[in-house]
Each structure stands twice: as structure tokens, then as C-alpha cells.
Design a protein around this motif. Sequence first.
Motif, mmCIF file in Angstrom:
data_model
loop_
_atom_site.group_PDB
_atom_site.id
_atom_site.type_symbol
_atom_site.label_atom_id
_atom_site.label_comp_id
_atom_site.label_asym_id
_atom_site.label_seq_id
_atom_site.Cartn_x
_atom_site.Cartn_y
_atom_site.Cartn_z
ATOM 1 N N ASP A 127 0.804 -1.225 0.000
ATOM 2 C CA ASP A 127 0.000 0.000 0.000
ATOM 3 C C ASP A 127 0.840 1.279 0.000
ATOM 4 O O ASP A 127 0.288 2.377 0.101
ATOM 5 C CB ASP A 127 -0.949 0.015 1.204
ATOM 6 C CG ASP A 127 -2.051 -1.032 1.066
ATOM 7 O OD1 ASP A 127 -2.215 -1.581 -0.048
ATOM 8 O OD2 ASP A 127 -2.745 -1.306 2.068
ATOM 9 N N LEU A 128 2.151 1.154 -0.108
ATOM 10 C CA LEU A 128 2.989 2.345 -0.218
ATOM 11 C C LEU A 128 2.899 2.916 -1.631
ATOM 12 O O LEU A 128 2.790 2.174 -2.609
ATOM 13 C CB LEU A 128 4.451 1.998 0.077
ATOM 14 C CG LEU A 128 4.822 1.616 1.508
ATOM 15 C CD1 LEU A 128 6.278 1.168 1.564
ATOM 16 C CD2 LEU A 128 4.587 2.794 2.464
ATOM 17 N N ALA A 129 3.000 4.224 -1.746
ATOM 18 C CA ALA A 129 3.008 4.859 -3.076
ATOM 19 C C ALA A 129 4.202 4.388 -3.897
ATOM 20 O O ALA A 129 4.141 4.297 -5.130
ATOM 21 C CB ALA A 129 3.031 6.375 -2.919
ATOM 22 N N SER A 130 5.291 4.064 -3.210
ATOM 23 C CA SER A 130 6.521 3.647 -3.894
ATOM 24 C C SER A 130 6.574 2.151 -4.183
ATOM 25 O O SER A 130 7.536 1.669 -4.798
ATOM 26 C CB SER A 130 7.738 4.034 -3.054
ATOM 27 O OG SER A 130 7.678 3.428 -1.773
ATOM 28 N N ALA A 131 5.579 1.389 -3.771
ATOM 29 C CA ALA A 131 5.610 -0.063 -3.914
ATOM 30 C C ALA A 131 5.916 -0.537 -5.333
ATOM 31 O O ALA A 131 6.710 -1.465 -5.517
ATOM 32 C CB ALA A 131 4.294 -0.672 -3.418
ATOM 33 N N PRO A 132 5.331 0.082 -6.370
ATOM 34 C CA PRO A 132 5.627 -0.397 -7.727
ATOM 35 C C PRO A 132 7.075 -0.173 -8.149
ATOM 36 O O PRO A 132 7.544 -0.806 -9.106
ATOM 37 C CB PRO A 132 4.678 0.440 -8.603
ATOM 38 C CG PRO A 132 3.605 0.914 -7.688
ATOM 39 C CD PRO A 132 4.288 1.121 -6.376
ATOM 40 N N TYR A 133 7.775 0.718 -7.467
ATOM 41 C CA TYR A 133 9.148 1.062 -7.844
ATOM 42 C C TYR A 133 10.196 0.313 -7.028
ATOM 43 O O TYR A 133 11.315 0.093 -7.502
ATOM 44 C CB TYR A 133 9.390 2.561 -7.672
ATOM 45 C CG TYR A 133 8.423 3.439 -8.426
ATOM 46 C CD1 TYR A 133 8.658 3.789 -9.752
ATOM 47 C CD2 TYR A 133 7.264 3.916 -7.817
ATOM 48 C CE1 TYR A 133 7.769 4.596 -10.446
ATOM 49 C CE2 TYR A 133 6.369 4.710 -8.504
ATOM 50 C CZ TYR A 133 6.623 5.053 -9.809
ATOM 51 O OH TYR A 133 5.741 5.838 -10.498
ATOM 52 N N LEU A 134 9.851 -0.051 -5.816
ATOM 53 C CA LEU A 134 10.821 -0.656 -4.915
ATOM 54 C C LEU A 134 11.266 -2.029 -5.414
ATOM 55 O O LEU A 134 10.446 -2.866 -5.791
ATOM 56 C CB LEU A 134 10.232 -0.797 -3.509
ATOM 57 C CG LEU A 134 9.994 0.511 -2.749
ATOM 58 C CD1 LEU A 134 9.178 0.245 -1.490
ATOM 59 C CD2 LEU A 134 11.321 1.179 -2.399
ATOM 60 N N ALA A 135 12.573 -2.248 -5.395
ATOM 61 C CA ALA A 135 13.144 -3.530 -5.814
ATOM 62 C C ALA A 135 14.131 -3.993 -4.756
ATOM 63 O O ALA A 135 14.616 -3.207 -3.938
ATOM 64 C CB ALA A 135 13.846 -3.374 -7.161
#
Length: 234
Positions: free
Chosen positions: A40-48
Motif C-alpha cells: 500500500d505504499l506509493a513507492s511499492a511499484p518502484y521498490l526492488a
Amino acid sequence: MTGHSSRVLIPAPLRALPLGLVALALAGCANSPAPNHYQDLASAPYLAASTQGTGRRTPYRYEMAGALSRYRAIHLLPVRIYSGADQQFGTLTAAERAQLAATAEHEFRAALAGHGILAAGPAADAVELSITLTGAQASVPVLATASRLTPVGFAMSGLTAATDGEGRLSGMVIYAVEFREPGSGRILWAYVTKQYPNALDIGATLDPLDAARAGLKAGAQELARATVARLRPQ
């Protein structure tokens, strides 16, 4: 003239614990969990998954190269408490989570101000910074301290002063850092980190939340130093 003793003074509750009991307690307690990839973080799609050597403390990260060099200061947004299904607060109460959020607000504000990069409010040359607490674990105060002071506890917790390991009974805190472009909210730099005190930090084990507080203070200073290196010179 008598010399000063170099012995560590062990509190009475610790002296009352048989070493065997300390050993059994330590053996039955696992380390705290690794941070989740919070959906549910805004950055979730970017985090690797991190490919750097800090993977134990910071397992997920993302950074747009050079993105922060357009800014001179940081606009710190109010600290948030994550409420997604994959949060990792365990048995911490709502009041305890709120206490840690207040501590985070204080420590990050103080660290940024101490490095001269805290903006008074929104500004064209101030990047937005959002801190979201996503998990925490309280210490078991007496036994966590015993794991640092007693020979059997120190050995079983697998710690040395030179390592980055955490004690089996010591608390910790997990939070997400998200730097955003003002206006658009575009993620420029983000990471999820787990912070806990140094193996020999006795003072961080006296209260159940002391280890988490110590982690927030250390993490705030670390972030401030890393941010200064990325911003446009004043």
C-alpha cells in the motif's frame, strides 16, 4: 588512593536471573522479521530488492539518478502510520505506535534541521519527504539487557561489537522513506529500512520502546547525511 572499578554494574533484576534461565529464554526467541514489500505504499511499484551491501537493514530501494540535485531543501510531511494488511507492528498498541510516530517526527525534523536542509514549508526548491512507520517490535527489557551483559546471553545472541547483528530480544523499527516531486507526487527516491541499536547499546534496552527510538534516531541521522550529498549545494 583507591582506583575506580571498571566492572559493569548489572541491575538487580538481571543478577536474580539464573544464567540457565537466560539461556533458555534467548534460545526460544527468534530475531525480528525482515521487512515486507509493503503493497500500500506509493513507492511499492518502484521498490526492488537491494543489490547494495545494506540489504539486511534496507532490503528494498529505488532511486531516480540525480533527481534530488534539483532541490536545496527538504519539506518534511507529517509522519504516517501504515495500516495495510502487511503491516508489521505485531502486538504494539495504537498508543505505542503513536508514540513512535511522534519520536520519528522529532528525530527526522531535528536531523534535517541540524544539517541545515529543513524547509519551513512547501517551496519550489524543496523536495517532499514522507516517512511512514510500517512495523516495530518492543524489547523484553530485562532479558534484552541480559543478552548484552551476561556471558551466556552475549554468546547466544550471536553478537559482537563489530557486527551489524541485532539481539534476539531487542526491539526494532521499520519504516519507509519516500522523496516526492512537489505537485506531481512522483517518486524520486525511496527505500524501506529496518533499524535497531548497536549490539552493545545497553541504554537502548531499558524500556520496551527504547530500541525502536534509538533506531529512529540513528536512521534519521543516516538519512540526513545521505540527503545532503544528493541535494544541490546551498
